[in-house]
Design a protein around this motif. Structure first.
Motif, mmCIF file in Angstrom:
data_model
loop_
_atom_site.group_PDB
_atom_site.id
_atom_site.type_symbol
_atom_site.label_atom_id
_atom_site.label_comp_id
_atom_site.label_asym_id
_atom_site.label_seq_id
_atom_site.Cartn_x
_atom_site.Cartn_y
_atom_site.Cartn_z
ATOM 1 N N PHE A 1 0.843 -1.204 0.000
ATOM 2 C CA PHE A 1 0.000 0.000 0.000
ATOM 3 C C PHE A 1 0.876 1.251 0.000
ATOM 4 N N ASP A 2 0.302 2.355 -0.494
ATOM 5 C CA ASP A 2 0.906 3.674 -0.259
ATOM 6 C C ASP A 2 0.229 4.325 0.933
ATOM 7 N N VAL A 3 -1.096 4.105 1.006
ATOM 8 C CA VAL A 3 -1.800 4.508 2.229
ATOM 9 C C VAL A 3 -2.733 3.354 2.621
ATOM 10 N N LEU A 4 -2.729 3.063 3.932
ATOM 11 C CA LEU A 4 -3.600 1.998 4.436
ATOM 12 C C LEU A 4 -4.731 2.626 5.250
ATOM 13 N N ILE A 5 -5.959 2.337 4.841
ATOM 14 C CA ILE A 5 -7.120 2.767 5.628
ATOM 15 C C ILE A 5 -7.562 1.520 6.378
ATOM 16 N N THR A 6 -7.335 1.526 7.676
ATOM 17 C CA THR A 6 -7.631 0.329 8.454
ATOM 18 C C THR A 6 -8.934 0.475 9.240
ATOM 19 N N ILE A 7 -9.660 -0.638 9.284
ATOM 20 C CA ILE A 7 -10.750 -0.738 10.242
ATOM 21 C C ILE A 7 -10.246 -1.787 11.230
ATOM 22 N N PRO A 8 -9.604 -1.312 12.311
ATOM 23 C CA PRO A 8 -8.974 -2.255 13.244
ATOM 24 C C PRO A 8 -10.014 -3.131 13.947
ATOM 25 N N THR A 9 -9.539 -4.136 14.639
ATOM 26 C CA THR A 9 -10.400 -4.949 15.507
ATOM 27 C C THR A 9 -11.266 -4.029 16.357
ATOM 28 N N ASN A 10 -12.551 -4.328 16.454
ATOM 29 C CA ASN A 10 -13.441 -3.566 17.336
ATOM 30 C C ASN A 10 -13.628 -4.364 18.632
ATOM 31 N N MET A 11 -13.578 -3.666 19.752
ATOM 32 C CA MET A 11 -13.751 -4.344 21.048
ATOM 33 C C MET A 11 -14.692 -3.546 21.951
ATOM 34 N N GLY A 12 -15.311 -4.252 22.873
ATOM 35 C CA GLY A 12 -16.081 -3.566 23.910
ATOM 36 C C GLY A 12 -15.113 -2.846 24.841
ATOM 37 N N ASP A 13 -15.633 -1.971 25.710
ATOM 38 C CA ASP A 13 -14.751 -1.199 26.588
ATOM 39 C C ASP A 13 -14.022 -2.104 27.585
ATOM 40 N N ASP A 14 -12.824 -1.653 27.985
ATOM 41 C CA ASP A 14 -12.012 -2.430 28.938
ATOM 42 C C ASP A 14 -12.731 -2.685 30.267
ATOM 43 N N ILE B 1 -15.586 -3.654 30.769
ATOM 44 C CA ILE B 1 -16.367 -4.894 30.668
ATOM 45 C C ILE B 1 -15.452 -6.091 30.958
ATOM 46 N N GLY B 2 -14.267 -6.055 30.360
ATOM 47 C CA GLY B 2 -13.297 -7.129 30.605
ATOM 48 C C GLY B 2 -12.862 -7.151 32.067
ATOM 49 N N ARG B 3 -12.478 -5.971 32.585
ATOM 50 C CA ARG B 3 -12.007 -5.864 33.982
ATOM 51 C C ARG B 3 -13.057 -6.371 34.965
ATOM 52 N N SER B 4 -14.329 -6.200 34.609
ATOM 53 C CA SER B 4 -15.409 -6.577 35.525
ATOM 54 C C SER B 4 -15.862 -8.028 35.325
ATOM 55 N N GLY B 5 -15.199 -8.727 34.413
ATOM 56 C CA GLY B 5 -15.532 -10.141 34.180
ATOM 57 C C GLY B 5 -16.899 -10.325 33.540
ATOM 58 N N LEU B 6 -17.332 -9.323 32.774
ATOM 59 C CA LEU B 6 -18.685 -9.396 32.196
ATOM 60 C C LEU B 6 -18.672 -9.680 30.696
ATOM 61 N N GLY B 7 -17.485 -9.811 30.095
ATOM 62 C CA GLY B 7 -17.446 -9.876 28.632
ATOM 63 C C GLY B 7 -16.933 -11.188 28.067
ATOM 64 N N ASP B 8 -17.023 -11.285 26.724
ATOM 65 C CA ASP B 8 -16.405 -12.412 26.013
ATOM 66 C C ASP B 8 -14.958 -12.022 25.679
ATOM 67 N N GLU B 9 -14.322 -12.748 24.747
ATOM 68 C CA GLU B 9 -12.908 -12.470 24.481
ATOM 69 C C GLU B 9 -12.671 -11.097 23.840
ATOM 70 N N LEU B 10 -13.745 -10.497 23.267
ATOM 71 C CA LEU B 10 -13.612 -9.147 22.693
ATOM 72 C C LEU B 10 -14.268 -8.088 23.592
ATOM 73 N N ASN B 11 -14.522 -8.457 24.840
ATOM 74 C CA ASN B 11 -15.169 -7.547 25.813
ATOM 75 C C ASN B 11 -16.599 -7.158 25.435
ATOM 76 N N PHE B 12 -17.276 -7.987 24.623
ATOM 77 C CA PHE B 12 -18.697 -7.744 24.376
ATOM 78 C C PHE B 12 -19.501 -8.551 25.398
ATOM 79 N N VAL B 13 -20.631 -7.987 25.830
ATOM 80 C CA VAL B 13 -21.370 -8.604 26.942
ATOM 81 C C VAL B 13 -22.356 -9.651 26.421
ATOM 82 N N PRO B 14 -22.229 -10.911 26.851
ATOM 83 C CA PRO B 14 -23.218 -11.924 26.467
ATOM 84 C C PRO B 14 -24.629 -11.491 26.875
ATOM 85 N N THR B 15 -25.501 -11.394 25.876
ATOM 86 C CA THR B 15 -26.815 -10.769 26.050
ATOM 87 C C THR B 15 -27.895 -11.662 25.444
ATOM 88 N N ASP B 16 -29.037 -11.750 26.071
ATOM 89 C CA ASP B 16 -30.150 -12.516 25.491
ATOM 90 C C ASP B 16 -30.617 -11.817 24.208
#
Ligand SMILES: Cc1cc2nc3c(=O)[nH]c(=O)nc-3n(C[C@H](O)[C@H](O)[C@H](O)COP(=O)(O)OP(=O)(O)OC[C@H]3O[C@@H](n4cnc5c(N)ncnc54)[C@H](O)[C@@H]3O)c2cc1C
Length: 416
Positions: A243-256, A258-273
């Protein structure tokens, strides 16, 4: 007093605050909304900034302007959610107890998840447009662009607004054509998906359009690292794309938090019904917007439809009645395709985007899965609707929170 806390005052949190304000007895309930930011961002507008269509002033407003009167608004980061104790810890260690908690902490880009992405070329020749900062840096870069290879790469799914990278490619085609340097600019769309989009019929339609606009498509590319010296992205299978310029859409994650509080999956998204929007672990915690782990799109329109369902369910949960409202995964997205035209897609968990008319069968005025000028006007109108109707928690006339089949034609990808 009983306490209802809304964590996050982005699209979803602000809509919920406005919806619940008139419904809960304020002599019995205190509603608190917490956010680390004093500003509210209209994120769909970030897409238009690098192409000079919008500026910063079009996408940022003070968050408090959208809070209902009488709400307790706290400007702080949340350090921890102690769900077992029904309480949260703020940045300054003060503790807030809740009876019900709504998590609406959204999703953030996490470029640090990919080796070499946020290194020497970051904001020099590697940019994101999922943050205001990224979009503003890219605007300056594009002003000096004289041609070369633009690579647009999605690191991994899920991402918020999964159509935004395609829109970026279509707008880049329009922008550099208008500037008279399209023939000197290669645009290359590189995705981990096996087509241009997640759902087969829409994927076929958008794949055809990429082709028509002479935008190269590489599928099934899982980025492993970025070589900042040689300026190339390299997949886990060692496929290399320069590339000459890279437009990235990086990995998206839930807020930290959520992870710190033990409420998330591996990407810090909250398991929800997927139907009630209740947390899978705690029946006094509800989740909506980008923070959930649901397979629905991470989009403002989805947060809006979810808010209607969640309002009903929360009122039932407070009254200790069974929750009856069911979210069906409804998403509705305008897709800007350049040269003053756009698409519209409307779908849910079970029905993929289909052609047809929306919202009124046979009349429209919007056309589903078809490129029209009217769809472009819909996209541009969305900003006004967002600030004036959606955030304030009003219902949008005719558009229901459940997806309707009225006006949709059943077609297969092969027929398109
Ligand atoms: C480039 C781009 C284009 C898009 N285009 C569209 C579109 O065309 N149509 C559409 O419908 N959607 C679109 N979206 C998606 C849409 O903007 C999001 O889906 C929507 O904003 C999600 O709302 P949310 O409330 O879940 O998250 P957000 O609006 O991101 O809000 C989350 C809030 O939580 C706060 N927060 C997080 N963690 C903490 C913490 N620990 N302590 C305190 N506060 C915290 C944040 O500060 C933030 O204010 C687009 C997004 C992007 C980036």
């Amino acid at each position: 007093m009983k306490n209802l806390i809304i964590l996050g005052a982005g699209t979803a949190g602000t809509i919920m605050a406005n919806k619940l304000n008139g419904l809960l007895d304020r002599n019995k309930w205190r509603i608190t909304i917490i956010d680390q930011s004093k500003e509210h961002y209209y994120q769909p507008g970030f897409l238009f900034i690098p192409f000079g269509i919008y500026q910063k002033k079009h996408v940022v407003k003070p968050a408090h302007k959208f809070f209902p009167a009488g709400i307790n608004a706290i400007n702080s980061s949340v350090k921890l959610i102690e769900a077992e104790k029904n309480r949260i810890l703020l940045e300054n260690d003060s503790v807030l107890q809740y009876d019900f908690l709504i998590i609406a902490t959204g999703a953030r880009i996490a470029p640090e998840q990919t080796e070499g992405l946020k290194e020497s070329l970051w904001y020099k020749e590697i940019f994101d447009f999922y943050t205001l900062d990224g979009a503003l840096h890219l605007t300056e870069y594009f002003k000096k662009w004289r041609g070369g290879r633009i690579v647009i790469n999605i690191a991994e799914m899920p991402i918020k607004c999964p159509v935004a990278p395609l829109e970026f490619a279509f707008l880049a085609d329009w922008y550099f054509t208008k500037k008279g340097i399209r023939d000197k600019t290669d645009i290359h769309f590189v995705t981990p998906l096996s087509g241009a989009f997640t759902k087969p019929i829409a994927s076929k339609a958008f794949g055809n359009l990429l082709d028509k606009k002479n935008i190269k498509l590489t599928t099934d590319f899982s980025i492993g690292r970025v070589d900042n010296q040689e300026k190339k992205i390299i997949s886990w299978e060692e496929q290399e794309i320069p590339f000459d310029v890279l437009i990235t859409i990086p990995t998206n994650m839930g807020d930290d938090v959520i992870g710190r509080s033990g409420l998330g999956d591996e990407l810090n998204f909250v398991p929800t019904d997927r139907h009630t929007l209740c947390s899978e672990k705690f029946n006094n915690i509800f989740v909506l917007g980008d923070a959930t782990n649901l397979p629905s799109s991470k989009a403002g329109s989805v947060a809006h439809f979810q808010a209607e369902i969640l309002t009903e369910n929360l009122i039932d949960a407070i009254g200790q009645r069974p929750m009856k409202a069911k979210f069906d995964g409804h998403a509705n997205c305008y897709i800007e395709s350049g040269f003053g035209k756009g698409f519209l897609i409307d779908f849910n968990y079970d029905t993929e985007p289909l052609p047809g008319k929306f919202p009124l069968p046979a009349v429209g005025p919007f056309s589903l899965l078809e490129e029209t000028k009217m769809n472009h006007y819909g996209k541009m109108m969305f900003r006004w609707i967002y600030w004036n109707i959606l955030l304030k928690g009003y219902r949008i006339p005719i558009i229901e929170s459940h997806m309707s089949m009225a006006g949709k034609k059943k077609k297969t990808a092969l027929e398109l």
